[in-house]
Design a protein around this motif. Structure first.
Motif, PDB file in Angstrom:
ATOM      1  N   LYS A  65       1.044   3.738  -3.685  1.00 56.35           N
ATOM      2  CA  LYS A  65       2.000   3.825  -2.582  1.00 56.35           C
ATOM      3  C   LYS A  65       3.281   3.029  -2.832  1.00 56.35           C
ATOM      4  O   LYS A  65       4.122   2.946  -1.943  1.00 56.35           O
ATOM      5  N   ASN A 122      -8.514  -0.872   7.892  1.00 52.41           N
ATOM      6  CA  ASN A 122      -8.444   0.243   6.949  1.00 52.41           C
ATOM      7  C   ASN A 122      -7.169   0.107   6.113  1.00 52.41           C
ATOM      8  O   ASN A 122      -6.217   0.865   6.285  1.00 52.41           O
ATOM      9  N   TYR A 142      -6.027   0.698   2.983  1.00 49.04           N
ATOM     10  CA  TYR A 142      -5.414   1.755   2.172  1.00 49.04           C
ATOM     11  C   TYR A 142      -4.804   2.844   3.047  1.00 49.04           C
ATOM     12  O   TYR A 142      -3.657   3.250   2.844  1.00 49.04           O
ATOM     13  N   LYS A 143      -5.541   3.296   4.013  1.00 45.53           N
ATOM     14  CA  LYS A 143      -5.058   4.383   4.873  1.00 45.53           C
ATOM     15  C   LYS A 143      -3.827   3.952   5.674  1.00 45.53           C
ATOM     16  O   LYS A 143      -2.889   4.730   5.848  1.00 45.53           O
ATOM     17  N   CYS A 144      -3.834   2.724   6.148  1.00 44.24           N
ATOM     18  CA  CYS A 144      -2.747   2.252   7.009  1.00 44.24           C
ATOM     19  C   CYS A 144      -1.496   1.809   6.237  1.00 44.24           C
ATOM     20  O   CYS A 144      -0.409   1.754   6.807  1.00 44.24           O
TER      21      CYS A 144
END
Length: 128
Positions: free
Chosen positions: A40, A52, A54-56
């Protein structure tokens, strides 16, 4: 690697110490090796909430974008007296709201030392 100019420009543009920025990035990205940093382009763990990460985590076009974004947030929210997270103008003050780890500021200071020692030999620092 290859981010020195962006840290320098961020310091010039936002007034946030480039070594502090680099140390935060080094710590938060595991030296640039974290999945969030690699996938990212997020060197600072921005948005990577504990439930969370990675997702956030926010995504950036490149590392320079994450450096400039982090510098702007630090300047506006953490280092300006009007900032919503202002507790003072040092690393410990930033850490009170930036990270959930109570030892975060100490880790940033250690990262700063590692960066400086990777550039200068200890005897050069003493002579400086």
């Amino acid at each position: 690697k290859g981010t020195g100019f962006a840290f320098w420009k961020a310091e010039e543009n936002f007034g946030v110490n480039g070594l502090v920025l680099a140390a935060i990035a080094f710590l938060e990205s595991a030296g640039g090796g974290s999945r969030i940093a690699k996938d990212k382009n997020n060197l600072f763990g921005l948005g990577a909430y504990d439930f969370n990460p990675y997702k956030c985590a926010l995504s950036f076009e490149d590392y320079a974008d994450s450096i400039f974004f982090a510098a702007s947030i630090l300047k506006r929210d953490y280092l300006s007296r009007e900032g919503r997270y202002f507790n003072g103008d040092d690393v410990k003050a930033i850490g009170k709201n930036y990270a959930t780890d109570p030892k975060w500021a100490d880790k940033v200071y250690r990262s700063m030392r590692l960066i400086v020692e990777s550039i200068f030999k200890p005897e050069e620092l003493l002579a400086w």
